[in-house]
Design a protein around this motif. Structure first.
Motif, PDB file in Angstrom:
ATOM      1  N   PRO A 183       0.907  -1.391   0.074  1.00 41.90           N
ATOM      2  CA  PRO A 183       0.039   0.117  -0.129  1.00 41.90           C
ATOM      3  C   PRO A 183       1.041   1.327  -0.099  1.00 41.90           C
ATOM      4  CG  PRO A 183       0.044  -0.808   2.206  1.00 41.90           C
ATOM      5  CD  PRO A 183       0.804  -1.929   1.196  1.00 41.90           C
ATOM      6  N   ILE A 184       0.251   2.418  -0.388  1.00 39.75           N
ATOM      7  CA  ILE A 184       0.915   3.724  -0.234  1.00 39.75           C
ATOM      8  C   ILE A 184       0.924   3.880   1.209  1.00 39.75           C
ATOM      9  CG2 ILE A 184       0.597   6.087  -0.767  1.00 39.75           C
ATOM     10  CD1 ILE A 184      -0.825   5.346  -3.362  1.00 39.75           C
ATOM     11  N   THR A 185       2.191   4.376   1.640  1.00 39.13           N
ATOM     12  CA  THR A 185       2.462   4.648   3.271  1.00 39.13           C
ATOM     13  C   THR A 185       2.396   6.284   3.265  1.00 39.13           C
ATOM     14  OG1 THR A 185       4.816   4.417   2.546  1.00 39.13           O
ATOM     15  CG2 THR A 185       3.555   2.523   3.527  1.00 39.13           C
ATOM     16  N   THR A 186       2.884   6.916   2.235  1.00 37.08           N
ATOM     17  CA  THR A 186       3.144   8.361   2.366  1.00 37.08           C
ATOM     18  C   THR A 186       2.530   9.359   1.114  1.00 37.08           C
ATOM     19  OG1 THR A 186       5.336   7.758   3.209  1.00 37.08           O
ATOM     20  CG2 THR A 186       5.113  10.007   2.316  1.00 37.08           C
ATOM     21  N   VAL A 187       1.629  10.207   1.642  1.00 36.02           N
ATOM     22  CA  VAL A 187       1.104  10.934   0.590  1.00 36.02           C
ATOM     23  C   VAL A 187       1.457  12.457   0.662  1.00 36.02           C
ATOM     24  CG1 VAL A 187      -1.364  11.969   0.011  1.00 36.02           C
ATOM     25  CG2 VAL A 187      -1.079   9.486   0.775  1.00 36.02           C
ATOM     26  N   VAL A 188       1.898  12.839  -0.433  1.00 36.10           N
ATOM     27  CA  VAL A 188       2.104  14.353  -0.628  1.00 36.10           C
ATOM     28  C   VAL A 188       1.205  14.926  -1.322  1.00 36.10           C
ATOM     29  CG1 VAL A 188       3.967  16.061  -1.210  1.00 36.10           C
ATOM     30  CG2 VAL A 188       4.658  13.760  -0.508  1.00 36.10           C
ATOM     31  N   ASN A 189       0.403  15.979  -0.730  1.00 36.78           N
ATOM     32  CA  ASN A 189      -0.879  16.594  -1.531  1.00 36.78           C
ATOM     33  C   ASN A 189      -0.032  17.816  -2.115  1.00 36.78           C
ATOM     34  OD1 ASN A 189      -3.153  14.873  -1.265  1.00 36.78           O
ATOM     35  ND2 ASN A 189      -3.044  15.395   0.844  1.00 36.78           N
ATOM     36  N   ASN A 190       0.455  17.864  -3.322  1.00 35.14           N
ATOM     37  CA  ASN A 190       1.177  18.873  -4.042  1.00 35.14           C
ATOM     38  C   ASN A 190       0.144  19.317  -5.109  1.00 35.14           C
ATOM     39  OD1 ASN A 190       3.101  20.382  -5.279  1.00 35.14           O
ATOM     40  ND2 ASN A 190       2.797  19.004  -6.903  1.00 35.14           N
ATOM     41  N   ALA A 191      -0.869  18.574  -5.746  1.00 35.43           N
ATOM     42  CA  ALA A 191      -1.557  18.959  -6.783  1.00 35.43           C
ATOM     43  C   ALA A 191      -2.499  20.355  -6.578  1.00 35.43           C
ATOM     44  CB  ALA A 191      -2.609  18.032  -7.215  1.00 35.43           C
ATOM     45  N   ARG A 223      -0.206  -1.209   7.700  1.00 31.25           N
ATOM     46  CA  ARG A 223       1.025  -1.029   7.900  1.00 31.25           C
ATOM     47  C   ARG A 223       1.637  -0.649   9.162  1.00 31.25           C
ATOM     48  NH1 ARG A 223       4.479  -1.434   3.614  1.00 31.25           N
ATOM     49  NH2 ARG A 223       6.236  -2.041   5.332  1.00 31.25           N
ATOM     50  N   GLY A 224       0.584   0.101   9.964  1.00 31.11           N
ATOM     51  CA  GLY A 224       0.913   0.538  11.209  1.00 31.11           C
ATOM     52  C   GLY A 224       1.991   1.901  11.203  1.00 31.11           C
ATOM     53  N   PHE A 225       1.847   2.528   9.699  1.00 31.41           N
ATOM     54  CA  PHE A 225       2.767   3.756   9.712  1.00 31.41           C
ATOM     55  C   PHE A 225       1.880   4.466   8.377  1.00 31.41           C
ATOM     56  CE2 PHE A 225       5.759   5.732   6.791  1.00 31.41           C
ATOM     57  CZ  PHE A 225       6.661   6.320   7.635  1.00 31.41           C
ATOM     58  N   GLY A 226       2.067   5.655   8.516  1.00 33.66           N
ATOM     59  CA  GLY A 226       1.534   6.653   7.532  1.00 33.66           C
ATOM     60  C   GLY A 226       1.867   7.999   7.719  1.00 33.66           C
ATOM     61  N   ARG A 227       2.395   8.452   6.726  1.00 29.28           N
ATOM     62  CA  ARG A 227       2.790   9.911   6.484  1.00 29.28           C
ATOM     63  C   ARG A 227       2.024  10.932   5.578  1.00 29.28           C
ATOM     64  NH1 ARG A 227       4.354   8.712  10.675  1.00 29.28           N
ATOM     65  NH2 ARG A 227       6.853   8.357  11.263  1.00 29.28           N
TER      66      ARG A 227
END
Length: 254
Positions: free
Chosen positions: A82-90, A137-141
């Motif tokens: 899975p995706i663990t890190t999301v950068v909302n840049n749009a 994953r027990g982890f997210g950014r």
């Protein structure tokens, strides 16, 4: 989780600031989803530099929750995680041109609506799609891109600034809500970056004035700003959430 173990989504990642964010994460060995809406060729050219093992391009309008959900599934299928890190840049189409901006007496609600939809609804959609995998994953950014204009509205871009201020509020409420799942939510805010697509219309004398007003005597570059984003994704920020880091050469000091 080390950055090299993360699967990172960069929305609007094909060009401008987004491209520099992708390059910064790639330099740390992350696997990256390069999201785009219109810039297909730019996205493919960027991903080709790193190859399919490390980079995937996905077309998705982040304001559409169904397209966002499909993007997350595509990424999971490709990387097997899975995706663990999301950068909302749009960023909804916007030009930082003070001479052409709409003033208080002429700006319409449709301008605000467009910016709120892009900044706030887009971020909400990606976060809601990301949370199940992050909890697994027990982890997210989550790292949202803001602006220093809500601390110092030197140029009153009413719609853009209001939307980013709302995104800061969402950043903090999400941080409070998702923290028990070991998901952090932070914001990195910049000034006028020299140069992105959005700031291309800015006259050189404006950049010169900004540079002279900062303690570092320089305008911040997209690459410098992108590198600061890595902090919130790194293990060094494991106890940091709900924060707004201003990266503008010291022009605005919190």
């Amino acid at each position: 989780m080390d950055i090299s173990e993360q699967v990172v989504l960069v929305t609007g990642g094909a060009r401008g600031l987004g491209r520099h964010i992708v390059e910064s994460f790639a330099g740390q060995g992350a696997r990256i989803v390069v999201n785009y809406r219109q810039s297909q060729q730019a996205a493919k050219d960027l991903a080709a530099v790193y190859g399919p093992e490390y980079a995937l391009t996905v077309r998705s309008d982040v304001t559409d929750p169904e397209q966002v959900s499909a993007m997350f599934q595509t990424a999971h299928d490709h990387f097997g995680a899975p995706i663990t890190t999301v950068v909302n840049n749009a960023l909804v189409d916007f030009s930082f041109n003070g001479d052409a901006r709409l003033g208080a007496e002429t700006i319409g609600w449709e301008n605000f609506d467009g910016q709120f939809t892009g900044s706030v609804r887009g971020a909400l959609n990606t976060v809601q799609a990301a949370v199940p995998g992050m909890r697994e994953r027990g982890f997210g950014r989550v790292i949202n891109i803001g602006t220093n204009l809500f601390q110092d509205p030197v140029v009153p871009y009413h719609d853009y600034t209001a939307a980013k201020a709302a995104l800061l509020s969402l950043t903090r409420t999400l941080a409070a809500d998702l923290g028990p799942h070991q998901i952090s939510v932070n914001m990195v805010s910049g000034g006028l970056l020299q140069t992105t697509d959005a700031s291309a219309a800015t006259p050189d004398e404006v950049f010169d004035f900004i540079a002279s007003s900062t303690p570092l005597r320089k305008a911040t570059t997209p690459a410098e700003f992108a590198d600061a984003i890595l902090f919130f994704a790194s293990p060094w920020a494991r106890a940091v959430t709900g924060q707004n880091l201003v990266v503008d050469g010291g022009l605005v000091m919190n």
